[in-house]
Design a protein around this motif. Structure first.
Motif, PDB file in Angstrom:
ATOM      1  N   ARG A  66      51.916-101.509  -1.021  1.00  0.00           N
ATOM      2  CA  ARG A  66      50.661-100.863  -0.632  1.00  0.00           C
ATOM      3  C   ARG A  66      50.838-100.002   0.615  1.00  0.00           C
ATOM      4  NH1 ARG A  66      45.515-102.242  -2.327  1.00  0.00           N
ATOM      5  NH2 ARG A  66      45.315-103.956  -3.814  1.00  0.00           N
ATOM      6  N   THR A  67      51.447-100.569   1.640  1.00  0.00           N
ATOM      7  CA  THR A  67      51.593 -99.843   2.902  1.00  0.00           C
ATOM      8  C   THR A  67      52.432 -98.587   2.722  1.00  0.00           C
ATOM      9  OG1 THR A  67      51.433-101.936   4.110  1.00  0.00           O
ATOM     10  CG2 THR A  67      52.286-100.044   5.311  1.00  0.00           C
ATOM     11  N   ALA A  68      53.506 -98.677   1.923  1.00  0.00           N
ATOM     12  CA  ALA A  68      54.337 -97.497   1.671  1.00  0.00           C
ATOM     13  C   ALA A  68      53.533 -96.413   0.951  1.00  0.00           C
ATOM     14  CB  ALA A  68      55.558 -97.885   0.860  1.00  0.00           C
ATOM     15  N   GLY A  89      48.523 -96.612   7.715  1.00  0.00           N
ATOM     16  CA  GLY A  89      48.734 -97.281   6.441  1.00  0.00           C
ATOM     17  C   GLY A  89      48.631 -98.785   6.572  1.00  0.00           C
ATOM     18  N   ALA A  90      49.209 -99.339   7.648  1.00  0.00           N
ATOM     19  CA  ALA A  90      49.095-100.777   7.902  1.00  0.00           C
ATOM     20  C   ALA A  90      47.644-101.166   8.177  1.00  0.00           C
ATOM     21  CB  ALA A  90      49.986-101.167   9.075  1.00  0.00           C
ATOM     22  N   LEU A  91      46.910-100.300   8.879  1.00  0.00           N
ATOM     23  CA  LEU A  91      45.505-100.585   9.149  1.00  0.00           C
ATOM     24  C   LEU A  91      44.700-100.663   7.854  1.00  0.00           C
ATOM     25  CD1 LEU A  91      43.079-100.812  11.130  1.00  0.00           C
ATOM     26  CD2 LEU A  91      42.925 -98.318  11.010  1.00  0.00           C
ATOM     27  N   CYS A  92      44.960 -99.741   6.931  1.00  0.00           N
ATOM     28  CA  CYS A  92      44.255 -99.766   5.654  1.00  0.00           C
ATOM     29  C   CYS A  92      44.586-101.041   4.882  1.00  0.00           C
ATOM     30  CB  CYS A  92      44.634 -98.529   4.838  1.00  0.00           C
ATOM     31  SG  CYS A  92      43.671 -98.316   3.319  1.00  0.00           S
ATOM     32  N   TRP A  93      45.855-101.450   4.910  1.00  0.00           N
ATOM     33  CA  TRP A  93      46.234-102.711   4.249  1.00  0.00           C
ATOM     34  C   TRP A  93      45.500-103.891   4.892  1.00  0.00           C
ATOM     35  CZ3 TRP A  93      48.363-107.224   6.059  1.00  0.00           C
ATOM     36  CH2 TRP A  93      48.799-108.138   5.102  1.00  0.00           C
ATOM     37  N   THR A  98      41.608-108.140   4.537  1.00  0.00           N
ATOM     38  CA  THR A  98      40.471-108.856   5.104  1.00  0.00           C
ATOM     39  C   THR A  98      39.459-109.206   4.013  1.00  0.00           C
ATOM     40  OG1 THR A  98      40.721-107.789   7.259  1.00  0.00           O
ATOM     41  CG2 THR A  98      38.560-108.688   6.732  1.00  0.00           C
ATOM     42  N   GLN A  99      39.117-108.197   3.220  1.00  0.00           N
ATOM     43  CA  GLN A  99      38.184-108.451   2.117  1.00  0.00           C
ATOM     44  C   GLN A  99      38.791-109.398   1.090  1.00  0.00           C
ATOM     45  OE1 GLN A  99      38.801-106.992  -1.167  1.00  0.00           O
ATOM     46  NE2 GLN A  99      37.010-108.029  -2.024  1.00  0.00           N
ATOM     47  N   GLU A 171      47.663-111.932   9.042  1.00  0.00           N
ATOM     48  CA  GLU A 171      46.997-111.740   7.754  1.00  0.00           C
ATOM     49  C   GLU A 171      47.857-112.273   6.609  1.00  0.00           C
ATOM     50  OE1 GLU A 171      44.071-110.631   7.038  1.00  0.00           O
ATOM     51  OE2 GLU A 171      43.345-109.336   8.656  1.00  0.00           O
ATOM     52  N   LEU A 172      49.164-112.034   6.675  1.00  0.00           N
ATOM     53  CA  LEU A 172      50.063-112.530   5.640  1.00  0.00           C
ATOM     54  C   LEU A 172      50.076-114.051   5.606  1.00  0.00           C
ATOM     55  CD1 LEU A 172      53.090-110.072   5.980  1.00  0.00           C
ATOM     56  CD2 LEU A 172      51.596-110.333   3.983  1.00  0.00           C
ATOM     57  N   TYR A 173      50.042-114.654   6.774  1.00  0.00           N
ATOM     58  CA  TYR A 173      50.033-116.122   6.815  1.00  0.00           C
ATOM     59  C   TYR A 173      48.751-116.675   6.192  1.00  0.00           C
ATOM     60  CZ  TYR A 173      49.926-120.892   8.531  1.00  0.00           C
ATOM     61  OH  TYR A 173      49.848-122.256   8.599  1.00  0.00           O
ATOM     62  N   VAL A 174      47.626-116.084   6.561  1.00  0.00           N
ATOM     63  CA  VAL A 174      46.358-116.533   5.979  1.00  0.00           C
ATOM     64  C   VAL A 174      46.373-116.333   4.467  1.00  0.00           C
ATOM     65  CG1 VAL A 174      43.870-116.115   5.911  1.00  0.00           C
ATOM     66  CG2 VAL A 174      45.078-116.094   8.099  1.00  0.00           C
ATOM     67  N   LYS A 175      46.887-115.202   4.028  1.00  0.00           N
ATOM     68  CA  LYS A 175      46.901-114.876   2.599  1.00  0.00           C
ATOM     69  C   LYS A 175      47.746-115.864   1.810  1.00  0.00           C
ATOM     70  CE  LYS A 175      47.731-110.949  -0.468  1.00  0.00           C
ATOM     71  NZ  LYS A 175      46.324-110.809  -0.884  1.00  0.00           N
TER      72      LYS A 175
END
Length: 445
Positions: A66-68, A89-93, A98-99, A171-175
């Motif tokens: 996604r980020t790429a 790009g990272a911000l959009c990810w 978050t959602q 975020e990755l950890y939560v996911k």
């Protein structure tokens, strides 16, 4: 691919465009290219058919893919730089995640996994569940997009990239833990295990947005301060030239009387020499006025020369700034103001009055704007990792050179410092001149 996942992929692509709508484009993009770049966002389709989502490897793959895609789209569509594209790009990810994480919490995951019975028709249940989730996605991404200061674009420095990296890791950890939690924990903790991740998501995203808003407000305050300085320099330049015109007219008016006085003293050589010396001293102050091609720079240099003369420092200026119009006023003040302030400060430490001298040269050469500031210094210069360190210990001192370097790098230029065995310190700045501004003008000797 399931038909519902295809709709989700297309909707997410539209949401990326919507999310970055406040971000100003560097150049106009014709409709055919916009369509082509939108198709690029649809290339994220493979991540919608990969099963799982809670596994670490899958989460990392989704993040990278996604980020790429977002980074490449920003680079092509918005014309942002490589680091800026990666940051946004990272911000959009982060916004999408978050959602996504909110709807993976125990009490909301039933919408994600289609475990509701809105009606007796399973397909309709899926559509209603997806509609609720997509509506929440639209609201969350819209809020983050409008809260983020996209209009105040600034280069993505290491600090901002590091801050985004920390949020991405969290975020990755939560996911990777939410799905396990929602499936493994008993029903008695469902509400707590839903609220905590949601609050954590709000805190992570809000921290990054608030940081950006703080940095943006700080940059605006600095811009306002430098704008005030620029206005003051323009005013001083105008007043200095007006006063010079008045004094020169008065000098011309008095020249006849001065010449008559010299004729009366022609036989008295010592008095004549002293009298002529007084005339020369009276015109010396006009030498501080400069004509660089920039009224702002004229005022800045006039002030620095007056300050140097008052402090007993010989400041010589040889500047042709006709090719420097591509620099904005703030950056011009940062480069010249800090360079001259540092040189004057170093010269004031020199005990020998005869050695207090500064030479400023600037002009266009070989398609670049070249500035050099040379001054004599006393003491030892300290370096760490090639960077010059000040001998002072006060907090904040020495920021001038880093400000110059940061400003020069905005124009893809370079700043270097050097010192020779004769204790001459040389600050050099080279900035490429945009093609439309380039004319070959040599730097004056």
């Amino acid at each position: 691919m399931k038909w519902l996942e295809m709709y989700r992929c297309v909707f997410d692509a539209f949401m990326v465009v919507w999310f970055f709508r406040p971000l100003k484009e560097e150049a106009d993009c014709p409709p055919p290219r916009r369509t082509l770049y939108f198709v690029l966002l649809l290339c994220t389709a493979p991540i919608y058919v990969i099963p799982g989502g809670g596994e670490t490897a899958v989460a990392l793959f989704r993040f990278g893919f996604r980020t790429a895609s977002y980074t490449l789209w920003l680079r092509l569509r918005k014309g942002t730089g490589p680091r800026e594209s990666l940051y946004y790009g990272a911000l959009c990810w982060i916004a999408f995640t978050t959602q996504n994480n909110i709807f993976m919490t125990p009490e909301l995951s039933f919408l994600r996994w289609n475990q509701v019975s809105w009606s007796a028709v399973p397909a309709l249940n899926q559509m209603v569940s997806a509609a609720v989730e997509l509506l929440a996605e639209f609201l969350i991404l819209s809020f983050i997009s409008r809260a983020f200061p996209f209009r105040d674009r600034r280069p993505a420095d290491r600090f901002r990239l590091a801050a985004a990296g920390v949020v991405v890791v969290c975020e990755l950890y939560v996911k990777t833990t939410l799905k396990t939690i929602s499936e493994a924990m008993p029903d008695t903790y469902m509400r707590e295990l839903t609220m905590y991740p949601i609050l954590l998501q709000i805190l992570l995203t809000a921290s990054l947005v608030l940081l950006e808003r703080h940095l943006s407000a700080q940059a605006r305050r600095e811009q306002e301060r430098l704008d005030e300085i620029a206005v003051r320099y323009r005013y001083e330049s105008t007043m200095a030239k007006a006063q010079a015109d008045t004094d020169l007219r008065q000098l011309h008016h008095d020249m006849k009387n001065h010449l008559l006085g010299m004729l009366q003293l022609v036989g008295e050589n010592q008095k004549l020499e002293r009298y002529i010396g007084q005339l020369l001293q009276g015109t010396k102050e006009f030498e501080i006025l400069t004509d660089t091609g920039s009224p702002l720079l004229d005022g800045l240099l006039a002030e620095k020369v007056r300050r140097a003369n008052q402090d007993g420092v010989d400041l010589t200026v040889n500047v042709d700034f006709r090719q420097g119009g591509f620099l904005n006023d703030m950056d011009l003040c940062v480069i010249f103001g800090n360079a001259l302030d540092n040189a004057i400060e170093a010269s004031l430490k020199v005990e020998d009055q005869e050695k207090r001298s500064i030479l400023v040269k600037c002009g266009a050469q070989a398609g670049s704007l070249i500035l050099s500031v040379i001054n004599y210094y006393e003491g030892d210069l300290k370096r760490e990792g090639g960077a010059l360190l000040s001998s002072k210990s006060e907090p904040g001192h020495g920021i001038g050179l880093s400000s110059i370097r940061h400003t020069v790098e905005k124009y893809e230029g370079v700043m270097t410092t050097a010192a020779d065995s004769c204790h001459n310190f040389v600050l050099s700045v080279l900035i490429p001149i945009p093609d439309e501004n380039t004319t070959q003008l040599e730097v004056g000797d």
